[in-house]
Scaffold this motif. Structure first.
Motif: not given
Length: 257
Positions: A48-50, A65-68, A81-89, A91-96
């Motif tokens: 878990x990364x926060x 960090x997620x990509x690496x 941590x601070x993920x507040x929109x579907x778009x941010x979700x 982005x994070x999931x797409x990064x890995x």
């Protein structure tokens, strides 16, 4: 019975893993990707990364960090941590990342859970809950903003609502036990584990090997999360798994000999 999971937690600020108590007195622990690799080799089941800065700049750092991390580890990991929109979700999931953790943002906009579950699947949505026992001992309230704001929302009512909205897992932190190293809050963990039929990750208060056994046997948790014990080398994930296995608790293989 499913095997119990051991999950190291990495608090990330400005691209570095830090540790403190309630985000105060933060000290640098190390590089998140290097630590992720280490815990993967030790046999961690997940990570878990926060992102504890969660500013726009912090978010960009976190994506890197997620990509690496995704390039280096073979186990699932959650980012919050601070993920507040579907778009941010997205982005994070797409990064890995495999899952996103929603806490304060979900309290402010519970549709995030429903929309996230619909778009990415319930298995990708982790409801993070910071719980604090009410002074009258009648139950627990939900806290937000790193445990600084008491919402007055009853814990079980909130969990029930989010479960119905599509949350696939609960990351349950006891604010009463957090940072004490006196053991997980067994009563809290057991009540929540009995209340829902989705996995519950226990967090807050772990200080020794016996605490892991207790939270699985008595607290009925599906997974246990810890940070300082692993970061400062007091225990390895392998130490914990060997101990649990010796005490009759089923764990996944893969830890260092």
């Amino acid at each position: 019975m499913q095997n119990k999971r051991i999950i190291p937690c990495l608090d990330v600020k400005n691209g570095q893993v830090v540790k403190g108590i309630n985000f105060k007195g933060l000290t640098k622990v190390g590089d998140p990707v290097e630590l992720a690799e280490r815990y993967c080799k030790q046999g961690a089941d997940e990570l878990v990364f926060l992102d504890i800065t969660a500013t726009n700049e912090g978010r960009k750092t976190m994506v890197e960090v997620v990509k690496k991390t995704a390039e280096k580890v073979t186990i699932p990991f959650t980012v919050g941590g601070g993920i507040a929109t579907i778009e941010e979700m997205k982005t994070i999931l797409k990064a890995g990342a495999d899952k996103v953790s929603l806490n304060s943002a979900a309290v402010r906009n519970k549709k995030l859970i429903e929309e996230g579950a619909y778009k990415f699947g319930s298995q990708s949505i982790v409801l993070a809950v910071d719980a604090k026992r009410r002074q009258d001992k009648t139950g627990w309230n939900v806290l937000i903003n790193g445990g600084r704001i008491d919402t007055g929302i009853d814990l079980l009512k909130w969990i029930e609502e989010c479960y119905k909205l599509g949350a696939g897992e609960i990351l349950l932190t006891s604010m009463d036990a957090d940072g004490t190293k006196s053991g997980f809050d067994i009563e809290l963990t057991k009540i929540v584990s009995d209340f829902v039929d989705i996995p519950v990750i226990a967090s807050g208060g772990c200080g020794k090997l016996e605490d892991f056994k207790e939270v699985f046997e008595e607290g009925k948790a599906d997974a246990a999360l810890a940070a300082s014990l692993f970061h400062y080398g007091e225990l390895t994930v392998g130490d914990v798994k060997k101990y649990l296995k010796a005490n009759g608790i089923s764990v996944n293989k893969g830890y260092d000999k």
